[in-house]
Design an enzyme around this catalytic site. Structure first.
Site, PDB file in Angstrom:
ATOM      1  CE  LYS A 578     -13.743 -88.930 -59.721  1.00  0.00           C
ATOM      2  NZ  LYS A 578     -14.515 -87.748 -59.768  1.00  0.00           N
ATOM      3  CB  VAL A 608     -15.065 -89.349 -52.320  1.00  0.00           C
ATOM      4  CG1 VAL A 608     -16.108 -90.418 -52.002  1.00  0.00           C
ATOM      5  CG2 VAL A 608     -13.741 -89.990 -52.676  1.00  0.00           C
ATOM      6  CB  ALA A 610     -19.972 -83.532 -55.467  1.00  0.00           C
ATOM      7  N   GLY A 663     -24.749 -82.612 -67.006  1.00  0.00           N
ATOM      8  CA  GLY A 663     -23.493 -82.399 -66.265  1.00  0.00           C
ATOM      9  C   GLY A 663     -23.278 -83.386 -65.125  1.00  0.00           C
ATOM     10  CE  LYS A 681     -16.741 -90.120 -57.518  1.00  0.00           C
ATOM     11  NZ  LYS A 681     -18.081 -90.044 -58.097  1.00  0.00           N
TER      12      LYS A 681
END
Ligand code: ADP
Ligand code: ASP
Ligand code: MG
Length: 814
Positions: A578, A608, A610, A663, A681
């Site tokens: 990002k 934004v 995924a 994760g 985002k």
């Protein structure tokens, strides 16, 4: 009668010559002429030796030794011991003559064209003699003929012109008296009326064979070489090229003139008049169909028959205001070129007559510029014409086909295909026969141009995408796996051939121009070179592949700072990082502009939500004329995971730890917990909605204590979470009391954006958001009351990888 010509590779060594003998023996051989080239590479060797000798470089003798050794070794392999000595003694005596000639060049320090032809003729003299003796030894009814006694030319050494009348006479005499079934002769060489040895130009053995075929009214001229015919493009450059079954003489002529070196261009002329078919065949695959060249038109379903290229091209442009309407200027220009012996490959003239531009061989440029300038010295001094402008480092590519004239839009398709791949076109020409459209481009772009055009015109629109993947951690490795699984489907269903050409992590990098095997990319990478971002970029640029895509799966600032170089070289960028899009607005815009200007998509859907199609939807809304009024969203999969799992039976610390381990967080979890990630985002969404916003413009009232925000590393950060457990428990308790859930919400309205933790009451769209899901509500002019909602898994390596994948496919369909 049939004439069979075998090229250099076909007779390069004993094994190949044996194969040639098999082909000859199996051909109906009553009156068969076998024309052979010098053993592969020998002509080059002779020329090098001659040049060295003339330059007083004694190392020419090393080349002679190499040449001797090759001939002798071939003889020893071909002949039984008792038959060797006769052949060896003749060959050695010829080699002695050759050495004397080279010594001559060495001692006078000069190489005249006449001497050069004499020296170079030994290649064909030796090969034809050795092969004829070998055929004899194998029991064939064969006769050796020195071609210099048959083909007569003028004394234009290096590329002599054939005297057909004299040649015809000599041929008639010889063939009438001949009784042998097979005649073996060398190609390429001839002699003048005075008996001096001449040559027909590099690659000229094809021409020798055509002359003999034409003068004897042969049934067919077979050109046996190392490929299975004339291909849709040079098979050494375009792997997907295919042999063309049928061609007309004219198409074959255009293709060979424009660089399809499989056939020496003058070859067609003599057989065309007699209507003798040319059949190009592969010595090493005799059963392959090959290419048949005849009077009949080629395959009329195909609009484009082949694509070819000429390298080492230069451009000369003559321009000036005084050229308009004045007759004779172009005549003088071409006259000057012709006097300097310059062959013009391509001509274009602007319809205003303001300029003429010609493509010529690069080596001619230096020699001719001054001559033209002095020819126009008067006009130049008057300012009517400008001094001629020359340019080198160019190439010509050409689309060729008899049927092109009856199809519209081909040149449009050609140029837009090149344009999309950033191949800059310097000049264009289309022959009046419309059998050929050619373009002058940079030499460095030839491979890319030929491959893209080939893909466009011959490969049923299979498009090759060449990926360069940086970052092969969580997301990157999942991504590579997904490509591996989907490759077949992509090729068959979407007509996309996705190849991974380069990969890198922070330690190593590896490239494979043919595509890295995705079954063992880990070991390929482990054995790679040390990682270096600049070097990675330089390699991508140097490879200059069509449809190149750089993929950033890292979270690195430094990697993000390289996007511009990729985009400005027309290399697409796909990123889940990002940093670039949430950096200074100026930088974000700069990248978007570069993407537009250089026709290279810059896609970051995964920045934004995924894999959720949030940015793409937003772009489509705007492109179709809608206007964004408000965005409300839960955009942090990590924070949603944390607040969905946090309660009075757990600790905040443990839940964050778990999110990190599974994760769901950035490598540095503080980036998520502090709200920075969500700020980035919403900033990107605001910008994509058309607003000029900086990160500092976004309000963020963090729920983390200042001390936690100030920690410098992960360890201190987690310690600090433990310390403030009570504060977090209080947040939870307050929410429960208010019959609400805690959600980290981002909002954008009227050009302003904010992020922060909120208590979401029962019944709200956000209330039931589970796990690490994301949700976005778009309120727009078309959706003012009931927002458009996108909801689903918004974090995790798998979905992020599939989002990157989707961006790649978007580029494939671009
Ligand atoms: P030979 O020694 O048999 O005369 P050449 O080297 O002169 O062979 O010609 C064959 C070569 O021509 C092929 O190996 C190939 O690299 C090259 N070539 C260039 N363009 C084409 C094409 N369009 N089709 C086939 N071959 C081509
Ligand atoms: N041996 C010559 C050359 O290499 C002629 C030929 O092979 O056609 O150019
Ligand atoms: Mg050839």
């Amino acid at each position: 009668m049939k004439v069979l010509k075998f090229g250099g590779t076909s007779v390069a060594n004993a094994k190949n010559i044996e194969q040639v003998k098999n082909i000859v023996a199996q051909t109906e051989n009553n009156g068969l002429v076998t024309v052979v080239s010098a053993f592969g590479g020998i002509t080059d060797l002779l020329l090098q030796a001659a040049e060295k000798a003339a330059a007083n470089d004694i190392s020419y003798s090393k080349l002679v030794e190499e040449l001797e050794a090759r001939h002798i070794a071939t003889i020893k392999e071909l002949f039984p011991i008792n038959a060797q000595s006769a052949v060896l003694s003749k060959v050695k005596s010829e080699l002695n003559h050759l050495e004397n000639l080279l010594e001559g060049a060495f001692s006078i320090g000069e190489l005249t064209p006449k001497l050069s032809d004499k020296i170079v003729s030994y290649g064909e003299l030796l090969s034809s003699y050795i092969i004829s003796r070998y055929f004899l030894e194998e029991g064939l009814d064969v006769c050796f003929k020195d071609s210099r006694e048959l083909i007569q030319t003028n004394e234009q050494y290096g590329r002599a012109t054939v005297d057909f009348k004299a040649t015809d006479k000599k041929c008639s005499e010889f063939f009438e008296g001949n009784t042998a079934k097979i005649i073996v002769m060398g190609g390429f060489i001839a002699s003048s009326e005075n008996g001096n040895t001449t040559t027909l130009g590099r690659g000229g053995s094809d021409y020798s064979a055509a002359i003999i075929a034409a003068l004897n009214n042969a049934k067919v001229l077979e050109i046996w070489t190392d490929v299975s015919g004339m291909y849709t493009a040079n098979p050494k450059i375009v792997k997907q090229a295919k042999a063309i079954a049928k061609l007309s003489y004219e198409e074959a002529m255009e293709l060979s003139h424009f660089g399809a070196s499989v056939l020496y261009p003058p070859t067609i002329q003599p057989v065309l008049y007699k209507g003798i078919p040319i059949h190009i065949k592969n010595t090493f695959e005799p059963s392959a169909q090959g290419t048949l060249i005849t009077k009949a038109q080629g395959d009329d379903k195909k609009t484009v028959s082949g694509i070819s290229s000429i390298e080492n091209v230069g451009l000369l442009s003559l321009e000036g205001p005084g050229m308009v309407g004045i007759p004779g200027i172009s005549a003088r220009f071409f006259d000057e070129l012709s006097r300097a012996g310059v062959n013009v490959i391509l001509i274009t003239q602007a319809s205003s007559e303001h300029s003429i531009c010609v493509g010529v061989s690069e080596k001619d440029i230096k020699n001719v510029v001054e001559k033209i300038n002095s020819a126009f010295a008067f006009e130049i001094s008057q300012g009517k014409i400008y001094p001629v402008v020359s340019e080198t480092g160019l190439a010509i590519i050409a689309l060729i086909g008899d049927q092109m004239k009856s199809h519209q839009g081909l040149s449009g398709k050609m140029f837009s295909t090149l344009g999309k791949n950033n191949v800059n076109i310097r000049a264009i020409a289309q022959g009046a026969s419309e059998r050929n459209i050619s373009a002058v481009i940079k030499a460095d772009d030839v491979k890319k141009a030929l491959n893209t055009l080939h893909e466009q015109f011959f490969e049923e629109n299979i498009k090759q995408l060449n990926l360069f993947v940086m970052g092969v951690g969580n997301v990157g490795s999942k991504f590579l796996n997904q490509i591996r699984q989907q490759r077949k489907f992509l090729k068959e269903q979407l007509r996309l051939n996705v190849r991974v050409i380069g990969i890198s992590n922070s330690r190593k990098m590896a490239f494979d121009g043919g595509g890295i095997s995705l079954d063992n990319w880990e070991s390929v990478l482990a054995n790679g070179k040390n990682a270096d971002r600049a070097n990675f970029f330089a390699t991508v640029q140097k490879l200059n592949y069509r449809n190149s895509i750089f993929i950033d799966n890292t979270a690195s600032n430094e990697v993000a700072s390289t996007y511009r170089s990729y985009l400005t070289n027309s290399i697409s960028v796909v990123t889940c990082n990002k940093i670039a899009c949430s950096s200074e607005y100026r930088n974000y815009m700069d990248l978007k502009n570069a993407s537009r200007e250089y026709n290279a998509p810059f896609l970051f859907e995964t920045n934004v939500g995924a894999g959720l199609p949030i940015i793409d939807t937003l772009k489509n809304l705007i492109a179709s004329g809608d206007k964004i009024l408000k965005i409300q969203a839960v955009l942090s999969g990590s924070l949603n995971f944390v607040f969905n799992n946090f309660n009075d039976r757990t600790t905040f610390h443990d839940v964050v730890k778990q999110a990190q381990e599974e994760g769901y967080t950035e490598p540095d979890p503080k980036i998520d917990l502090s709200g920075i990630d969500v700020m980035r985002k919403i900033l990107i969404l605001a910008r994509e909605s058309g607003n000029r916003l900086e990160i500092e413009d976004i309000k963020n009232k963090s729920f983390l204590p200042q001390e936690t925000l100030d920690t410098k590393n992960n360890e201190d950060f987690f310690e600090s979470l433990k310390k403030y457990e009570c504060d977090f428990q209080k947040l939870y308790k307050d929410a429960v009391e208010a019959k609400s859930k805690l959600k980290y919400v981002a909002q954008y309205e009227n050009g302003r954006a904010s992020v922060g933790l909120q208590q979401i009451p029962v019944g709200h769209d956000f209330y039931n958001l589970e796990g690490s899901d994301n949700i976005v509500l778009f309120y727009t002019e078309r959706y003012p009351n009931q927002p458009m909602i996108i909801k689903g898994a918004g974090a995790g390596a798998d979905v992020t990888a599939s989002g990157i994948f989707a961006d790649i496919i978007r580029i494939g369909n671009f």
